[in-house]
Write a protein that holds these residues in place. Sequence first.
Motif, short mmCIF file in Angstrom:
data_model
loop_
_atom_site.label_atom_id
_atom_site.label_comp_id
_atom_site.label_asym_id
_atom_site.label_seq_id
_atom_site.Cartn_x
_atom_site.Cartn_y
_atom_site.Cartn_z
N THR B 259 0.81 -1.22 0.00
CA THR B 259 0.00 0.00 0.00
C THR B 259 0.84 1.27 0.00
OG1 THR B 259 -0.05 0.03 2.39
CG2 THR B 259 -1.83 -1.12 1.31
N SER B 261 2.49 2.87 2.30
CA SER B 261 2.02 3.84 3.30
C SER B 261 3.15 4.74 3.79
CB SER B 261 1.39 3.10 4.48
OG SER B 261 2.27 2.11 4.93
N TRP B 271 7.20 7.03 -4.98
CA TRP B 271 6.91 7.93 -3.86
C TRP B 271 6.34 9.27 -4.30
CZ3 TRP B 271 9.76 12.51 -3.44
CH2 TRP B 271 10.90 12.60 -4.24
N PHE B 274 2.79 9.05 -5.61
CA PHE B 274 1.74 8.86 -4.61
C PHE B 274 1.64 10.01 -3.63
CE2 PHE B 274 1.93 4.65 -6.34
CZ PHE B 274 0.58 4.32 -6.40
N ILE B 275 2.67 10.86 -3.58
CA ILE B 275 2.54 12.09 -2.79
C ILE B 275 1.56 13.02 -3.50
CG2 ILE B 275 3.74 14.23 -2.20
CD1 ILE B 275 6.16 12.62 -1.49
N GLU B 276 1.68 13.07 -4.83
CA GLU B 276 0.86 13.99 -5.60
C GLU B 276 -0.58 13.50 -5.77
OE1 GLU B 276 2.00 16.96 -7.15
OE2 GLU B 276 3.63 16.64 -5.74
N MET B 277 -0.78 12.20 -5.55
CA MET B 277 -2.06 11.56 -5.89
C MET B 277 -3.20 12.00 -4.96
SD MET B 277 -2.96 8.64 -7.69
CE MET B 277 -1.36 7.95 -7.77
N PHE B 278 -4.39 12.22 -5.53
CA PHE B 278 -5.57 12.43 -4.69
C PHE B 278 -5.97 11.09 -4.08
CE2 PHE B 278 -6.28 15.98 -7.72
CZ PHE B 278 -6.12 16.99 -6.79
N ASP B 279 -6.46 11.15 -2.86
CA ASP B 279 -6.69 9.92 -2.11
C ASP B 279 -7.68 8.98 -2.78
OD1 ASP B 279 -4.89 10.02 -0.20
OD2 ASP B 279 -6.19 10.76 1.41
N SER B 280 -8.64 9.57 -3.51
CA SER B 280 -9.66 8.70 -4.10
C SER B 280 -9.08 7.81 -5.20
CB SER B 280 -10.79 9.56 -4.65
OG SER B 280 -10.24 10.65 -5.37
N ARG B 282 -5.98 6.61 -5.10
CA ARG B 282 -4.81 5.93 -4.59
C ARG B 282 -4.87 4.42 -4.79
NH1 ARG B 282 -0.54 6.89 -0.93
NH2 ARG B 282 -0.17 4.89 0.02
N SER B 283 -5.99 3.82 -4.40
CA SER B 283 -6.05 2.36 -4.46
C SER B 283 -6.02 1.88 -5.92
CB SER B 283 -7.28 1.83 -3.74
OG SER B 283 -8.32 2.75 -3.85
#
Lengths: 575, 425
Positions: B259, B261, B271, B274-280, B282-283
Amino acid sequence: MPRLLASALQLRRDPRMLKLPPYLSLLCILAGVAWLFLLPLDQYSRRTYISENALLPGQVHTYFGGSDQNVFRAYKHEANELVGKSNAEFNDKLEPIIKGIGLKTARQNFTYHAAGQTFSGENLYAILQAPRGDATEAIVLVAAWENVKGETNRNGIPLALTLLRYFKRWSLWSKDIILLITPDSIAGPQAWVDAYHDAHDPARVSSLPLKSGLLQGAIAIDYAQEGRFDSVHIVYDGVNGQLPNLDLINSIVNIAGGQMGIGVALQEMWHHDNGYPDRLRTMLRGMLKQGLGLASGPHSSFIPYHVDAVTLRPFGEGWQDEMALGRVVEGSFRSLNNLLEHLHQSFFFYLLMQRERFVSIGTYLPSAMAVAINFTIMAIALWVKSGQPAEVTTPKSKTETPAPATAERDLFLPLGVVTLIQSLAIIPLYLFNHVPESALTPLFLAFTLLNTLLPPTLAHLLATSNTTLQQYHLIQSFSLLLLGMFLSSLATLNFSLALITGLLAAPLSFVRPYRSTAAKVAVSVLLNAVSPTAVVLAAAAYWGTDVTTVLREAAVGWHVCGTYSPVVVYPRHAQ
Amino acid sequence: MDGAKVTPGRTAGLYAGAAVLRLAIFTLFPGIPDLLTGRVEISTPVTSFKRLQEGLFLYNHNVSPYDGGVYHQAPLFLPLFSLLPSSASLPIFTYLLYIAVDLLSASALWRIADSGESGSSALFTSPRREKRWSGFVIAALFLLNPFTVATCIGRSTSVFTTCAILHAVAKAVSGAPFGAMVALSFASYLSMYPLLLLPPLVLLCYDRQRSGRATKSMLQFAGTCTATVAGVLSVLFQLSYLLTGSWEFLPSTYGVQLTLSDLAPNVGLWWYFFIEMFDSFRSFFLAVFWLHLSSYVAGLTVRIRRQPLVVLTLLLGIFNIFKPYPSISDTSLFLALVPLYRHVFPLMRYTFVSAAVVLYASCLGPAFYYLWIYAGSGNANFFYAITLVWGLGLSLLVCDLMFAVLRDEWEVERPEMAGKEIRQI
């Protein structure tokens, strides 16, 4: 389009392509230098501006003056009596004065050993706690007893004390104000800043008993001159060529020039007519200072910790008095006091060419990169050349069977030689940093001799051990590749040093194995003339003896490490 | 260099030299191990020695090592390192352990090189196989590679994974499927991603079975191997459960890799993304990234069926670029296997370019990281840009090696095309 591609591929096979790189690489160097000389023009440089709106420079009334003049005279009288006394004596005298203003004070001892000498002393500092703040941020006012030239800061110390007494009366500070009084301009501030950030060696530098918040900025007063002054000289070069945020310099220029009507000078250009020659001279002086990377004042030690700092040094005969400089400091502190966050808006990489003209990294970096790229171009060209078979093939047969046209390369010897030579650079780095001062000159002479003798010896060794032309090409190719690589990395950290080194090393791109003795001698002389030792001799006044703090020495030394060795490699090809 | 005779003296000399080099750096420059341990290029959240110390401290004080949220490594490291004297007071034992692991890896590599598997596998024999380096040279290239030395000095725990993977391959080429599967299980237990190497490794084992007791059926063989791996892994998990007293270690070790995290910067490509990614999203993107990483396994295994060792090498190169927490330790593992293909080097086209790009990136990387973190005059984009260049250089190398191997196969099928230029249509 496919036809275009095919013709491009055909062109790749053209033997004339291999003749091109030396010219291309020369063009790169010339373009790099020409670019540099274009920078002072109006079309390439920009006017400075304040990016951080919170600074609001020159927007407040400054009230320093009037009765503070009397206070200043009193402090000056006290300070004059202390001239020539020992460090402990003047701290003993000043501490009660500062305590009398109503501030907490503390002292810090430090001892540095460098080049067989000992630099020791005691810093005195006081913290004015902000009436409106929570001790999370602080601004520093630095006054050293001696400036970098060794003159006593006769007016600076009393002025700093007067300012602090004056600041104490105001209730508008939202950041703590720290007054730092150091015995000298380099080791003292370094010890204090190191200890403030807990980055000191407790064996040599004692810890600070009293601390405040994050340092937001620092201004050092260097006012050794007696009597009235005309303009203020802003010194901004940090250690290792790092610079403070341009906003800080702009604010002070704005406050001093715009609000107070005091002239501002940079890089010891006492008269500046804003014409092309003066701009160029200012820029080149700035680059030389940056390339040397030495500390230029009490502010230099702050910059590596990302604390923007400058030194103000009044100069010239004029009608501005001490109070005028005090008002400049007051105005700057009021601006810094306004900051909501650390200075970050404006530039950290810039070259100033006049107080209101600068070029930013995007504009000037191409020149250093062009110089660095020339080495890479030659490295690639030599690699391709080394891959060509020894016997001459006609271009026609080449286009038909290109795959076997690449000869096998023997990599082990060239790689070994280059690695060995590069690692040799550790020896002078270590020795120059660790021998006592008295041994420096003999050691330097020994290295000059060694530096002159080593390359021909190595070349002779290689020549007697049946080194093929291919291996010569590969050695040169790898060395140039590494040189280009180090220079482009260095250009991002210290542009000026990379450019200066690159230009000095430029002849190395064009060295070939020569047959005639005359050519050999000529090339050897040229290469020795631009070798690091010769350059150091030429610039002896700047180098060698004034290795002061171990930290600075190591920093400078490490920069030398990356750049010293490739230069040593080359003269070998003259054979 | 190619046909140099290898005597036992030279072998011992190489190992002793590599050990002395590492020991000298450890003892003469006591500041360097801690400096390198802190470097993001060497220590990732799942391999860092510093984090191991934290976990060890908690473990020795009877607290669950995963409580602090810092330790993300396998539980079995804890009893191993608590057996050693503390690295703070007597670091020499830790140093010796890491040096020994490096030497073990080198000896496995040596055996792989001497088996000649890279030049002639069961189904394919390269016409160029005569031109190869001896095990001595290949082990020396591994042991003296600056990346390997830096990883060893930085005491990243990925050296154990490297060692396990190399031993799995070495066992496979010497016809010991069981040993190979056990070693692979250990590697997967430590770092999870080596599990993806199972298909090509099973093929390699199948091809190199000893003629006496060969299993004829491919399916049956694969089934046995998978069962072995599953068995060993379940034993290891059970042991871990007994050690830590809960199954908490599964989400804390493998969950973190799955994941992502912990978003500490590293030389990989995940990295920043996924720092830039919106949470929705992410998965979704996690699934895409993992799918992308694992999709290479099937494709390469099928396409280069005749040379399973090539598949393993290429996969290690690809993992080194695209896995969630890569470090230069993975690069050193990939670069250790590349010299096995000395015979196809003349077919590679971009060696100089990819070597120069990797060199530039490894020089500019620390400079840009310094600008970002210490000088404060750069930002995260600087370092990310250079990790992109690093990835580019390595992928050039992977592609080039793949091209060379495929071309080598193709020239056997089409002898009339040998030496001719090919053109993409």
